[in-house]
Design an enzyme around this catalytic site. Structure first.
Site, PDB file in Angstrom:
ATOM      1  CB  ALA A 106      41.799  33.716  38.409  1.00  0.00           C
ATOM      2  CB  CYS A 107      38.603  34.775  42.341  1.00  0.00           C
ATOM      3  SG  CYS A 107      37.840  35.883  43.523  1.00  0.00           S
ATOM      4  N   PRO A 108      38.224  37.652  40.535  1.00  0.00           N
ATOM      5  CG  PRO A 108      37.584  39.922  40.535  1.00  0.00           C
ATOM      6  CD  PRO A 108      38.767  38.997  40.319  1.00  0.00           C
TER       7      PRO A 108
END
Lengths: 160, 75
Positions: free
Chosen positions: B13-15
């Site tokens: 998942a981000c980042p």
């Protein structure tokens, strides 16, 4: 790429888990953009940098009270919304695990690994009775001038 | 599409996709191609913006089921 790097600064004023996560996600993203990133921690944001264990230090009664009442470390922060006496953070940590999102302690580790500079505001450390020994390793101390020095060169300056 | 290195960022998942991409890119020489596999839907815009600012070139992208694939040439 020898040119001067862009700078990003983030002030973390809030001691809320969700806001601290947002701050560290942006910091990590900016570091991946090859920017020089400085994060300043003031007031409740300092709690995100506290060590989880109790550190025995000499301090006055009021300062001790503050220490007891505030969350000790990144893992203890509450949510700004739907905290529900600590149930909210538990639920969101579960959901984060499911979605493979990094936890706040992991985001902090990653930020340090990427060379993000973490600066704790000394004036508010005094107010809240937090000593350097109680903060995680790798944190620098500074004040408003240190912040402005970086922020005037910053292209992105955030207050969270 | 020929690539010099493949980065598997599926499930991250981000980042993380951008953080990993940057790290992988740092290990490549100018002109070499990095192939990235991600499942994060935001990565398309993230990588496009990052590539532009970092001075690299997105040479191809593809979608296979849930997996987004990108080929980036180092600038």
């Amino acid at each position: 790429m020898a040119e001067k790097k862009d700078k990003t600064t983030i002030i973390l004023f809030s001691g809320d888990l969700d806001k601290a996560m947002a701050a560290f996600i942006i910091a990590n993203g900016a570091a991946a953009y090859d920017q020089e990133v400085t994060m300043f921690f003031t007031f409740w944001g300092l709690n995100a940098l506290r060590k989880e264990e109790h550190v025995p230090v000499q301090k006055g009664f009021l300062e001790k009270m503050f220490g007891w009442m505030m969350p000790r470390g990144a893992n203890k922060l509450g949510l700004s919304k739907m905290n529900m006496a600590g149930l909210g953070p538990k639920m969101i940590k579960n959901v984060m695990k499911k979605h493979n999102a990094l936890t706040l302690p992991q985001l902090i580790e990653m930020a340090k690994e990427q060379g993000v500079k973490l600066v704790a505001c000394t004036m508010t450390m005094d107010l809240l009775g937090i000593t350097k020994e109680e903060l995680i390793d790798g944190v620098e101390l500074g004040g408003v001038a240190a912040y402005l020095g970086d922020a005037t060169e910053g292209k992105v300056n955030l207050f969270i | 599409m020929q690539s010099d290195k493949v980065l598997d960022a599926k499930g991250l998942a981000c980042p993380m996709p951008i953080v990993r991409t940057k790290k992988a890119m740092d290990e490549l020489a100018s002109g070499q191609v990095l192939e990235i596999h991600v499942t994060d839907k935001g990565a398309k815009n993230d990588l496009a913006a990052w590539v532009k600012s970092a001075g690299h070139e997105m040479i191809q992208s593809a979608e296979e089921g849930n997996v987004l694939k990108f080929w980036i040439r180092k600038g």
